[in-house]
Design a protein around this motif. Structure first.
Motif, PDB file in Angstrom:
ATOM      1  N   GLN A  53       0.826  -1.261   0.065  1.00 32.69           N
ATOM      2  CA  GLN A  53      -0.110   0.075   0.016  1.00 32.69           C
ATOM      3  C   GLN A  53       0.839   1.428   0.197  1.00 32.69           C
ATOM      4  O   GLN A  53       0.448   2.149  -0.672  1.00 32.69           O
ATOM      5  CB  GLN A  53      -0.860   0.082   1.205  1.00 32.69           C
ATOM      6  N   TYR A  54       1.885   1.167   0.769  1.00 34.17           N
ATOM      7  CA  TYR A  54       2.729   2.484   0.937  1.00 34.17           C
ATOM      8  C   TYR A  54       3.398   2.836  -0.368  1.00 34.17           C
ATOM      9  O   TYR A  54       3.388   3.934  -0.744  1.00 34.17           O
ATOM     10  CB  TYR A  54       3.815   2.156   1.979  1.00 34.17           C
ATOM     11  N   TYR A  55       4.205   1.623  -1.168  1.00 33.76           N
ATOM     12  CA  TYR A  55       4.764   2.116  -2.349  1.00 33.76           C
ATOM     13  C   TYR A  55       3.868   2.165  -3.587  1.00 33.76           C
ATOM     14  O   TYR A  55       3.973   3.284  -4.403  1.00 33.76           O
ATOM     15  CB  TYR A  55       5.638   0.805  -2.756  1.00 33.76           C
ATOM     16  N   MET A  56       2.666   1.526  -3.402  1.00 32.07           N
ATOM     17  CA  MET A  56       1.476   2.158  -4.353  1.00 32.07           C
ATOM     18  C   MET A  56       0.800   3.329  -4.252  1.00 32.07           C
ATOM     19  O   MET A  56       0.773   4.184  -5.342  1.00 32.07           O
ATOM     20  CB  MET A  56       0.443   1.009  -4.480  1.00 32.07           C
ATOM     21  N   ASN A  57       0.661   3.729  -3.199  1.00 30.60           N
ATOM     22  CA  ASN A  57       0.202   5.216  -2.890  1.00 30.60           C
ATOM     23  C   ASN A  57       1.373   6.113  -3.257  1.00 30.60           C
ATOM     24  O   ASN A  57       0.952   7.381  -3.640  1.00 30.60           O
ATOM     25  CB  ASN A  57      -0.453   5.195  -1.454  1.00 30.60           C
ATOM     26  N   LEU A  58       2.463   5.816  -2.974  1.00 28.70           N
ATOM     27  CA  LEU A  58       3.710   6.749  -3.187  1.00 28.70           C
ATOM     28  C   LEU A  58       3.725   7.152  -4.776  1.00 28.70           C
ATOM     29  O   LEU A  58       3.922   8.309  -5.359  1.00 28.70           O
ATOM     30  CB  LEU A  58       5.113   6.202  -2.749  1.00 28.70           C
ATOM     31  N   CYS A  59       3.499   6.050  -5.631  1.00 32.63           N
ATOM     32  CA  CYS A  59       3.560   6.209  -7.018  1.00 32.63           C
ATOM     33  C   CYS A  59       2.435   6.992  -7.610  1.00 32.63           C
ATOM     34  O   CYS A  59       2.476   8.016  -8.398  1.00 32.63           O
ATOM     35  CB  CYS A  59       3.547   4.879  -7.850  1.00 32.63           C
ATOM     36  N   ARG A  60       1.296   6.755  -6.910  1.00 29.58           N
ATOM     37  CA  ARG A  60       0.152   7.563  -7.423  1.00 29.58           C
ATOM     38  C   ARG A  60      -0.001   9.030  -6.884  1.00 29.58           C
ATOM     39  O   ARG A  60      -0.408   9.934  -7.539  1.00 29.58           O
ATOM     40  CB  ARG A  60      -1.257   6.809  -6.854  1.00 29.58           C
ATOM     41  N   LYS A  61       0.738   9.226  -5.605  1.00 26.06           N
ATOM     42  CA  LYS A  61       0.967  10.897  -5.146  1.00 26.06           C
ATOM     43  C   LYS A  61       1.777  11.420  -5.965  1.00 26.06           C
ATOM     44  O   LYS A  61       1.572  12.717  -6.512  1.00 26.06           O
ATOM     45  CB  LYS A  61       1.455  10.803  -3.681  1.00 26.06           C
ATOM     46  N   ASN A  62       2.705  10.733  -6.676  1.00 27.94           N
ATOM     47  CA  ASN A  62       3.631  11.292  -7.871  1.00 27.94           C
ATOM     48  C   ASN A  62       3.036  11.411  -9.144  1.00 27.94           C
ATOM     49  O   ASN A  62       3.907  11.516 -10.067  1.00 27.94           O
ATOM     50  CB  ASN A  62       4.903  10.737  -7.345  1.00 27.94           C
ATOM     51  N   GLY A  63       1.935  11.110  -9.440  1.00 27.80           N
ATOM     52  CA  GLY A  63       1.062  11.329 -10.550  1.00 27.80           C
ATOM     53  C   GLY A  63       1.189   9.994 -11.769  1.00 27.80           C
ATOM     54  O   GLY A  63       0.885  10.367 -12.892  1.00 27.80           O
ATOM     55  N   PHE A  64       1.461   8.911 -11.012  1.00 25.51           N
ATOM     56  CA  PHE A  64       1.432   7.958 -12.158  1.00 25.51           C
ATOM     57  C   PHE A  64       0.819   6.557 -11.365  1.00 25.51           C
ATOM     58  O   PHE A  64       1.055   6.369  -9.996  1.00 25.51           O
ATOM     59  CB  PHE A  64       2.839   7.514 -12.779  1.00 25.51           C
ATOM     60  N   GLU A  65       0.091   5.746 -12.306  1.00 25.77           N
ATOM     61  CA  GLU A  65      -0.411   4.393 -11.798  1.00 25.77           C
ATOM     62  C   GLU A  65       0.925   3.317 -12.032  1.00 25.77           C
ATOM     63  O   GLU A  65       1.693   3.064 -13.007  1.00 25.77           O
ATOM     64  CB  GLU A  65      -1.396   3.897 -12.558  1.00 25.77           C
ATOM     65  N   PRO A  66       1.216   2.776 -10.881  1.00 25.61           N
ATOM     66  CA  PRO A  66       2.503   1.871 -11.145  1.00 25.61           C
ATOM     67  C   PRO A  66       2.034   0.739 -11.881  1.00 25.61           C
ATOM     68  O   PRO A  66       0.990   0.077 -12.281  1.00 25.61           O
ATOM     69  CB  PRO A  66       2.662   1.099  -9.504  1.00 25.61           C
ATOM     70  N   GLN A  67       3.074   0.201 -12.685  1.00 22.73           N
ATOM     71  CA  GLN A  67       3.003  -0.726 -13.684  1.00 22.73           C
ATOM     72  C   GLN A  67       3.540  -2.233 -13.041  1.00 22.73           C
ATOM     73  O   GLN A  67       4.896  -2.459 -12.893  1.00 22.73           O
ATOM     74  CB  GLN A  67       3.764  -0.334 -14.866  1.00 22.73           C
ATOM     75  N   VAL A  68       2.519  -3.162 -12.629  1.00 26.19           N
ATOM     76  CA  VAL A  68       3.096  -4.228 -12.023  1.00 26.19           C
ATOM     77  C   VAL A  68       3.363  -5.367 -12.843  1.00 26.19           C
ATOM     78  O   VAL A  68       2.377  -5.743 -13.633  1.00 26.19           O
ATOM     79  CB  VAL A  68       2.105  -4.458 -10.914  1.00 26.19           C
ATOM     80  N   ALA A  69       4.542  -5.724 -12.900  1.00 28.67           N
ATOM     81  CA  ALA A  69       4.954  -6.814 -13.542  1.00 28.67           C
ATOM     82  C   ALA A  69       4.751  -8.065 -13.223  1.00 28.67           C
ATOM     83  O   ALA A  69       4.074  -8.999 -13.949  1.00 28.67           O
ATOM     84  CB  ALA A  69       6.341  -6.752 -14.386  1.00 28.67           C
ATOM     85  N   VAL A  70       5.346  -8.587 -12.040  1.00 26.78           N
ATOM     86  CA  VAL A  70       5.205 -10.002 -11.428  1.00 26.78           C
ATOM     87  C   VAL A  70       4.940  -9.556  -9.847  1.00 26.78           C
ATOM     88  O   VAL A  70       5.409  -8.352  -9.397  1.00 26.78           O
ATOM     89  CB  VAL A  70       6.333 -10.661 -11.727  1.00 26.78           C
ATOM     90  N   GLN A  71       4.429 -10.781  -9.399  1.00 35.45           N
ATOM     91  CA  GLN A  71       4.468 -10.626  -7.836  1.00 35.45           C
ATOM     92  C   GLN A  71       5.192 -11.747  -7.310  1.00 35.45           C
ATOM     93  O   GLN A  71       4.915 -12.825  -7.858  1.00 35.45           O
ATOM     94  CB  GLN A  71       2.672 -10.687  -7.471  1.00 35.45           C
TER      95      GLN A  71
END
Length: 142
Positions: A53-71
């Motif tokens: 949640q922390y890293y996904m929200n960080l990306c969103r707050k910086n204006g982009f949707e994270p591109q998740v490749a693999v988990q």
């Protein structure tokens, strides 16, 4: 009276981990915005995973949707995906706080350091807990 007690074990920087041949690998640091064009490797993706949640929200707050490749579900999986050039991995430096050939951690400028805590129930008596606290205290305060 509070029931929990804690000990600060250390501090860890937030880094992006990349394969050694990645362009970020030779940099002193990067900005969060530079991650907008990168595929991310993530550790779990459920709503209870605070790191996710922390890293996904960080990306969103910086204006982009994270591109998740693999988990990945373990550090060894993450390491494997990094070696296979599946993407980059955001995490605390302490996750790879050992020499990992072929993987480089690059600090992310806008991200604050994290404190690492040992937390326990103050009202619980346990010889094992006492031994652990004594050991941790001796290591930290030598």
């Amino acid at each position: 009276q509070e029931k929990m007690d804690y000990m600060i074990l250390g501090k860890s920087r937030n880094c992006v981990f990349v394969p050694s041949e990645h362009p970020f690998a030779k940099r002193r640091s990067i900005s969060v915005e530079e991650l907008s064009k990168e595929n991310l490797i993530i550790m779990g993706n459920n709503s209870m995973n605070t790191g996710y949640q922390y890293y996904m929200n960080l990306c969103r707050k910086n204006g982009f949707e994270p591109q998740v490749a693999v988990q990945g579900d373990s550090i060894s999986c993450i390491e494997y995906y990094l070696r296979c050039n599946k993407g980059v991995f955001l995490s605390m430096q302490a996750v790879f706080d050992y020499e990992v050939e072929g993987i480089v951690g690059v600090p992310v400028e806008e991200m604050e350091d994290h404190l690492i805590y040992l937390v326990w129930n103050r009202n619980r008596e346990s010889r094992g807990l006492d031994n652990l606290l004594e050991f941790a205290g001796n290591k930290l305060f030598q």
